[in-house]
Design a protein around this motif. Structure first.
Motif, PDB file in Angstrom:
ATOM      1  N   TRP A 167      -8.989  71.305  26.837  1.00  0.00           N
ATOM      2  CA  TRP A 167      -8.759  72.599  27.452  1.00  0.00           C
ATOM      3  C   TRP A 167      -7.383  72.635  28.097  1.00  0.00           C
ATOM      4  O   TRP A 167      -6.846  73.693  28.349  1.00  0.00           O
ATOM      5  CB  TRP A 167      -9.846  72.937  28.462  1.00  0.00           C
ATOM      6  CG  TRP A 167      -9.908  72.016  29.642  1.00  0.00           C
ATOM      7  CD1 TRP A 167     -10.639  70.872  29.749  1.00  0.00           C
ATOM      8  CD2 TRP A 167      -9.207  72.145  30.877  1.00  0.00           C
ATOM      9  NE1 TRP A 167     -10.436  70.275  30.967  1.00  0.00           N
ATOM     10  CE2 TRP A 167      -9.561  71.046  31.679  1.00  0.00           C
ATOM     11  CE3 TRP A 167      -8.317  73.088  31.379  1.00  0.00           C
ATOM     12  CZ2 TRP A 167      -9.048  70.866  32.953  1.00  0.00           C
ATOM     13  CZ3 TRP A 167      -7.818  72.907  32.655  1.00  0.00           C
ATOM     14  CH2 TRP A 167      -8.182  71.804  33.429  1.00  0.00           C
ATOM     15  N   TRP A 202     -14.309  72.607  24.139  1.00  0.00           N
ATOM     16  CA  TRP A 202     -14.188  72.374  25.573  1.00  0.00           C
ATOM     17  C   TRP A 202     -15.453  71.667  26.051  1.00  0.00           C
ATOM     18  O   TRP A 202     -16.471  72.295  26.295  1.00  0.00           O
ATOM     19  CB  TRP A 202     -14.010  73.682  26.295  1.00  0.00           C
ATOM     20  CG  TRP A 202     -13.631  73.575  27.727  1.00  0.00           C
ATOM     21  CD1 TRP A 202     -14.014  72.640  28.633  1.00  0.00           C
ATOM     22  CD2 TRP A 202     -12.783  74.481  28.437  1.00  0.00           C
ATOM     23  NE1 TRP A 202     -13.471  72.900  29.859  1.00  0.00           N
ATOM     24  CE2 TRP A 202     -12.706  74.023  29.763  1.00  0.00           C
ATOM     25  CE3 TRP A 202     -12.098  75.626  28.095  1.00  0.00           C
ATOM     26  CZ2 TRP A 202     -11.966  74.681  30.735  1.00  0.00           C
ATOM     27  CZ3 TRP A 202     -11.364  76.287  29.060  1.00  0.00           C
ATOM     28  CH2 TRP A 202     -11.291  75.808  30.362  1.00  0.00           C
ATOM     29  N   GLU A 203     -15.383  70.342  26.150  1.00  0.00           N
ATOM     30  CA  GLU A 203     -16.507  69.575  26.670  1.00  0.00           C
ATOM     31  C   GLU A 203     -16.499  69.706  28.190  1.00  0.00           C
ATOM     32  O   GLU A 203     -15.472  69.553  28.837  1.00  0.00           O
ATOM     33  CB  GLU A 203     -16.381  68.106  26.284  1.00  0.00           C
ATOM     34  CG  GLU A 203     -17.570  67.291  26.695  1.00  0.00           C
ATOM     35  CD  GLU A 203     -17.475  65.843  26.251  1.00  0.00           C
ATOM     36  OE1 GLU A 203     -18.499  65.155  26.307  1.00  0.00           O
ATOM     37  OE2 GLU A 203     -16.387  65.396  25.862  1.00  0.00           O
ATOM     38  N   PHE A 224     -17.534  72.580  29.773  1.00  0.00           N
ATOM     39  CA  PHE A 224     -17.201  73.965  30.110  1.00  0.00           C
ATOM     40  C   PHE A 224     -18.035  74.424  31.305  1.00  0.00           C
ATOM     41  O   PHE A 224     -19.255  74.376  31.268  1.00  0.00           O
ATOM     42  CB  PHE A 224     -17.437  74.871  28.899  1.00  0.00           C
ATOM     43  CG  PHE A 224     -17.188  76.326  29.161  1.00  0.00           C
ATOM     44  CD1 PHE A 224     -15.895  76.789  29.326  1.00  0.00           C
ATOM     45  CD2 PHE A 224     -18.229  77.217  29.245  1.00  0.00           C
ATOM     46  CE1 PHE A 224     -15.656  78.136  29.564  1.00  0.00           C
ATOM     47  CE2 PHE A 224     -18.013  78.559  29.478  1.00  0.00           C
ATOM     48  CZ  PHE A 224     -16.722  79.023  29.632  1.00  0.00           C
ATOM     49  N   LEU A 240     -10.499  80.574  27.102  1.00  0.00           N
ATOM     50  CA  LEU A 240     -11.255  80.607  25.848  1.00  0.00           C
ATOM     51  C   LEU A 240     -11.111  81.951  25.154  1.00  0.00           C
ATOM     52  O   LEU A 240     -10.971  82.022  23.932  1.00  0.00           O
ATOM     53  CB  LEU A 240     -12.731  80.326  26.101  1.00  0.00           C
ATOM     54  CG  LEU A 240     -13.178  78.886  26.154  1.00  0.00           C
ATOM     55  CD1 LEU A 240     -14.682  78.809  26.353  1.00  0.00           C
ATOM     56  CD2 LEU A 240     -12.779  78.108  24.922  1.00  0.00           C
ATOM     57  N   VAL A 287     -18.001  75.036  22.967  1.00  0.00           N
ATOM     58  CA  VAL A 287     -18.125  74.392  24.269  1.00  0.00           C
ATOM     59  C   VAL A 287     -19.392  73.548  24.324  1.00  0.00           C
ATOM     60  O   VAL A 287     -20.332  73.766  23.561  1.00  0.00           O
ATOM     61  CB  VAL A 287     -18.152  75.408  25.444  1.00  0.00           C
ATOM     62  CG1 VAL A 287     -16.891  76.249  25.475  1.00  0.00           C
ATOM     63  CG2 VAL A 287     -19.382  76.290  25.393  1.00  0.00           C
ATOM     64  N   SER A 298     -21.824  72.229  27.605  1.00  0.00           N
ATOM     65  CA  SER A 298     -22.081  72.227  29.043  1.00  0.00           C
ATOM     66  C   SER A 298     -23.322  71.382  29.303  1.00  0.00           C
ATOM     67  O   SER A 298     -24.027  71.006  28.366  1.00  0.00           O
ATOM     68  CB  SER A 298     -22.298  73.651  29.550  1.00  0.00           C
ATOM     69  OG  SER A 298     -21.159  74.447  29.325  1.00  0.00           O
ATOM     70  N   PHE A 336     -19.733  81.647  28.768  1.00  0.00           N
ATOM     71  CA  PHE A 336     -19.196  81.499  27.418  1.00  0.00           C
ATOM     72  C   PHE A 336     -19.200  82.846  26.690  1.00  0.00           C
ATOM     73  O   PHE A 336     -18.229  83.212  26.018  1.00  0.00           O
ATOM     74  CB  PHE A 336     -20.003  80.463  26.643  1.00  0.00           C
ATOM     75  CG  PHE A 336     -19.541  80.269  25.232  1.00  0.00           C
ATOM     76  CD1 PHE A 336     -18.315  79.693  24.963  1.00  0.00           C
ATOM     77  CD2 PHE A 336     -20.335  80.664  24.168  1.00  0.00           C
ATOM     78  CE1 PHE A 336     -17.878  79.514  23.653  1.00  0.00           C
ATOM     79  CE2 PHE A 336     -19.914  80.485  22.862  1.00  0.00           C
ATOM     80  CZ  PHE A 336     -18.673  79.912  22.605  1.00  0.00           C
ATOM     81  N   TYR A 369     -21.815  77.340  21.194  1.00  0.00           N
ATOM     82  CA  TYR A 369     -22.225  76.870  22.519  1.00  0.00           C
ATOM     83  C   TYR A 369     -23.236  75.751  22.340  1.00  0.00           C
ATOM     84  O   TYR A 369     -24.149  75.852  21.507  1.00  0.00           O
ATOM     85  CB  TYR A 369     -22.865  78.019  23.305  1.00  0.00           C
ATOM     86  CG  TYR A 369     -23.507  77.580  24.595  1.00  0.00           C
ATOM     87  CD1 TYR A 369     -22.764  77.495  25.765  1.00  0.00           C
ATOM     88  CD2 TYR A 369     -24.851  77.233  24.642  1.00  0.00           C
ATOM     89  CE1 TYR A 369     -23.352  77.073  26.950  1.00  0.00           C
ATOM     90  CE2 TYR A 369     -25.445  76.811  25.820  1.00  0.00           C
ATOM     91  CZ  TYR A 369     -24.690  76.739  26.968  1.00  0.00           C
ATOM     92  OH  TYR A 369     -25.272  76.317  28.135  1.00  0.00           O
TER      93      TYR A 369
END
Length: 187
Positions: free
Chosen positions: A17, A32-33, A35, A62, A74, A76, A99, A111
């Motif tokens: 990111w 994006w790990e 997020f 994003l 992503v 989360s 997201f 996601y």
């Protein structure tokens, strides 16, 4: 051109990111790990994204990639999710809602929650199967730090405030959204 020669026709998902320009220009895909709230954050920790303008910065970063036609993905999560299932569920709804504020094309938006065997949810909650339809315009401020994004079949409402509930009206009906939570309202 050098990237295409080195990578070929494979999709390269960079876990980044901080260096969006690389994703934007070379891979056209951003992963994006962590997020908003990562698997390493406890249920009572604020998470990454919320320290940046209550979450608008990650959403907007994003969204910029999505508006360029790039793939956005992503992951989360919540540490010890099985020990705190109610809090983990809240974080899941909230991170998914955040997201969804960023997506432009659902066919280029991915996601994920936790990893498959990291908790009893196995990375799945029912909201992930909602037939939202395409987004209709950008997100908009409802009240305070509560935002709405309209989709063809749903309204998604996200309260970014870390401390206070909000009670916005959506399509003439008043709802209460807890701090750091999201609602998925079917039309």
């Amino acid at each position: 051109a050098k990237t295409n020669a080195a990578v070929g026709s494979k999709i390269l998902m960079v876990n980044s990111w901080k260096y969006m320009q690389f994703c934007e220009k070379a891979t056209h895909a951003t992963f994006w790990e962590g997020f908003i709230h990562s698997r390493s954050h406890a249920y009572n920790e604020i998470g990454y994204g919320l320290s940046y303008d209550y979450g608008l910065l990650p959403i907007n970063l994003l969204n910029k990639q999505a508006k360029l036609g790039n793939i956005i993905a992503v992951n989360s999560g919540c540490r010890s999710a099985d020990s705190y299932p109610t809090a983990a569920r809240q974080w899941q709804k909230f991170t998914l809602g955040c997201f969804l504020m960023a997506v432009e094309d659902l066919d280029k938006a991915y996601y994920s929650w936790q990893f498959f065997n990291s908790d009893s949810s196995k990375g799945y909650f029912t909201e992930m199967d909602y037939a939202l339809g395409s987004p209709l315009g950008c997100y908009k401020l409802l009240t305070g730090r509560t935002y709405l994004r309209e989709f063809q079949n749903y309204y998604v409402v996200v309260n970014l405030d870390p401390s206070y509930s909000s009670s916005p009206y959506v399509n003439g009906v008043r709802y209460t959204v807890q701090p750091r939570n999201a609602l998925f309202i079917q039309k």
